[in-house]
Each structure stands twice: as C-alpha cells, then as structure tokens.
Design a protein around this motif. Structure first.
Motif, mmCIF file in Angstrom:
data_model
loop_
_atom_site.group_PDB
_atom_site.id
_atom_site.type_symbol
_atom_site.label_atom_id
_atom_site.label_comp_id
_atom_site.label_asym_id
_atom_site.label_seq_id
_atom_site.Cartn_x
_atom_site.Cartn_y
_atom_site.Cartn_z
ATOM 1 N N LEU A 132 -13.759 1.515 -14.858
ATOM 2 C CA LEU A 132 -12.470 0.825 -14.865
ATOM 3 C C LEU A 132 -12.704 -0.679 -15.008
ATOM 4 O O LEU A 132 -13.740 -1.188 -14.584
ATOM 5 N N PHE B 180 -13.283 6.746 -9.282
ATOM 6 C CA PHE B 180 -12.737 5.432 -9.631
ATOM 7 C C PHE B 180 -13.769 4.313 -9.479
ATOM 8 O O PHE B 180 -13.472 3.145 -9.704
ATOM 9 N N ALA C 287 -5.090 3.921 -15.208
ATOM 10 C CA ALA C 287 -6.210 4.874 -15.206
ATOM 11 C C ALA C 287 -5.649 6.266 -15.442
ATOM 12 O O ALA C 287 -4.479 6.533 -15.152
ATOM 13 N N LEU D 82 -8.316 4.444 -5.292
ATOM 14 C CA LEU D 82 -8.215 3.353 -6.264
ATOM 15 C C LEU D 82 -7.210 2.349 -5.725
ATOM 16 O O LEU D 82 -6.084 2.721 -5.387
#
Ligand code: AMP
Ligand code: MG
Length: 348
Positions: free
Chosen positions: A340, A336, A241, A322
């Motif tokens: 994702l 987050f 990320a 995360l």
C-alpha cells in the motif's frame, strides 16, 4: 487480482436509502452460474445480501436471502436503542433497578461486546449510551454538549458494571442512568447471524453487507473469492485498498460516516469513553477478522489514537488492521502491511 464484484465499505445515509425503492431479488450471474442479490433498509442503513452458487436457482437464492434478512430484522428488533420496545431498551430502562430477562442472542452479543471491551481496555465500551445520547451525532439535534453534561455521561460509561447472567438469561446494568448501546457491534453480529441462516438454507457462497460491516462465505460461482474495496475517507468515489475475502469479515469505522463540523472542527460518532469527545488522530480504521462481530467491535481501537492503535494491532495478529491517520498516512498489519502507499492523497 480480479475484482469484478466489489462491495465498498460505505456508511449509507438512511434518508437516501429510504428514498430509494428496491427491486426484489435480482439476478447478476452470467454463464458461470447464479449470483443473486437484494438490498433493503434495516437498522437505519442499507443491507445488501448476496447469494451465489453454481446452479443456484432464483427460488433457492430468494429463500436464503430472505432468511438472512429475517435474521438482521430480528437482531434489530431485539437490540436497537431507537426502538423503545426492544429488549435492549428495556435493559436500559431497568438500569440500577433490576436484571432483565432477554433472548439468548442479546446475551451472546452483549458477551461479545464485553469481550472486546476487555481486549481493548475499554476503548470499545458498549455502555457508551449516555455519551451517544449527549452528542446525538447523526441526528437532527446533534450538538456539542456542555462540559458538565459530558462529565455526567462519562461517569456512567463503564463496561465493568454490566452483569450478564447466562444461567438466568438476564442482563443488568448496575447504575441508574447507564445504558448499553450495541451500535458498535450489532451490525457485525447481524451479518454473522444472516450468514448462518443462509448456510442453513443451503447456499454455499455469499456476502452479507450491513453498511460497513461485511461478512463473506464460500466463493463466487466460478470459485474466485469475493472482493471488497475500502473507501477513501475523504472521497466516497475512491477506494484505497482492495481485499479478497473467503470465510472472513471486514469492517470499517470512520470519522466521515456520521459527523458535523462546527468552527472548522469535525465531531464524529466514534466517541472516546475517557474524554467523552469524538476520538482524535485517525480518519478511518478497518479490521479483518473471522467473525463480523469481532471485526465491527475491534474497529473501535480507533479510539486509542494512531500510536497506541498501531501497538495494539501489532500485538493482535488474529485481526488484520488498516488505519489512515488525520494526515492521510497509512499503517497496516497482516495483508495490509505491504503493497500500500505510505499515504493517501487528501486533495482531489
Ligand atoms: P460503527 O457504525 O461500527 O462505526 O460504530 C459506530 C457506533 O458505535 C456509534 O454510533 C455508537 O453507537 C457506537 N460507539 C461509538 N463510540 C464507541 C465506543 N468507544 N465503544 C463502543 N461503541 C461505540
Ligand atoms: Mg461497524
């Protein structure tokens, strides 16, 4: 989103770091203005400090960067448990005997550590020292301690037995054999201190990266935010990320930073104070917070395991979290929570 300048949250090997020789302050900036950075080995790891600003001269940048490194060095001298002459080592030698007079920074970081210990119900516990010594993970003598050794060490881990006396400027550990280990918060604290020193030196933007503990302030010279990539826990060349940071800190702790494998089992450096063993169920956990000490210490919610850590993170919106569990499944809060993949690939 543009991430032309990315720091990866990586834990550096001290041996590798020592083998490299670093150039002095280097200029990276283009026409948009100056970005300067320098990397040194302090606290057994790479520390990279970047200063930026429109029209920032090399001289101004160097002064600010040096002020930042001086702070990191000072924190290390005060709080390293690897240095017998540090104030923290003295506090540990006098455990069960007497309070030790320390500098305000030691009081401050110990209080921060205790705040996170209380907030996490002891998942983060800065009195983890006896367990760290029993395992020696990351060192040449790392090994699986006997159950008797683990039980003995575990009985000495209790953050409620730390007495901080602000008025007298002392820290006292109530039981003999106890030891404070601020390894899980001091790199964050050092990043905070370094940022303050750089601001004082007149720099408007920059990043201090103490291995996996990074704090950014201001912006890049063109006004764009700093970008940070979060490392894949099983592939050091991959990023899972990317985030933009403005006046915020990010930290990652993982089971891939310092560990050994015995009979197919991975033994890593994030220890569960309740069991005395490396924490199970997660591979990495990242926290974004306003300050770096908080991001750093809060990553130890890792110890709670995936389910409890999820509930804890959901109940603490002041930090963004995360996590990647042992199967590679991703869970996130704050920024987050969306965008994702559900899981990361574990096989290349
Ligand atoms: P980090 O480098 O932020 O991942 O922190 C890892 C270090 O934190 C370890 O090397 C220990 O010194 C310390 N540590 C390990 N387990 C804990 C824990 N449960 N609570 C507080 N500190 C810990
Ligand atoms: Mg950390």
């Amino acid at each position: 989103m543009k991430f032309s300048f990315i720091f990866k949250l990586v834990a550096a090997s001290a041996a590798l770091a020592a083998a490299l020789s670093f150039a002095a302050c280097s200029r990276l900036g283009g026409s948009s203005g100056g970005i300067y950075k320098d990397t040194r080995v302090i606290m057994g790891t790479y520390i990279t400090i970047t200063a930026a600003g429109k029209g920032l001269t090399e001289e101004q940048a160097t002064r600010a960067i040096n002020a930042g490194f001086a702070e990191v060095t000072r924190v290390d001298e005060l709080m390293s448990t690897y240095k017998p002459q540090s104030q923290l080592s003295e506090v540990n030698r006098e455990a069960g005997i007497k309070p030790v007079k320390v500098d305000p920074e030691v009081i401050e970081d110990t209080e921060q550590a205790l705040a996170t210990a209380r907030a996490t119900g002891g998942a983060f516990d800065p009195t983890i020292g006896p367990l760290v010594s029993a395992w020696k993970i990351g060192g040449k003598d790392a090994r699986i301690p006997t159950q008797a050794e683990i039980d003995k060490a575990r009985a000495l881990v209790d953050y409620r037995q730390v007495v901080v006396d602000r008025a007298n400027g002392t820290v006292f550990l109530k039981k003999k054999g106890m030891s404070l280990d601020l390894g899980g918060v001091a790199k964050g604290y050092a990043s905070d201190r370094a940022v303050e020193a750089m601001k004082k030196a007149g720099v408007k933007g920059g990043i201090v990266a103490c291995a996996g503990d990074i704090r950014a302030f201001g912006t890049r010279p063109d006004g764009s935010p700093w970008g940070v990539g979060i490392q894949h826990p099983r592939d050091k060349d991959a990023v899972i990320a990317r985030v933009e940071l403005r006046d915020a800190a990010i930290s990652t702790s993982g089971d891939y930073e310092r560990y050994f494998i015995k009979d197919g089992v991975r033994y890593h450096h994030i220890l569960d104070p309740r069991t005395g063993y490396p924490a199970r169920g997660l591979m990495s956990l990242t926290v974004i917070a306003k300050q770096s000490w908080k991001a750093d210490s809060m990553t130890k919610m890792f110890v709670m395991g995936p389910e409890k850590a999820k509930a804890f993170a959901a109940a603490h919106p002041e930090v963004e979290v995360l996590m990647v569990d042992s199967q590679g499944k991703i869970f996130g809060t704050g920024r987050f929570a969306k965008g994702l993949p559900k899981a990361i690939p574990l096989e290349k």
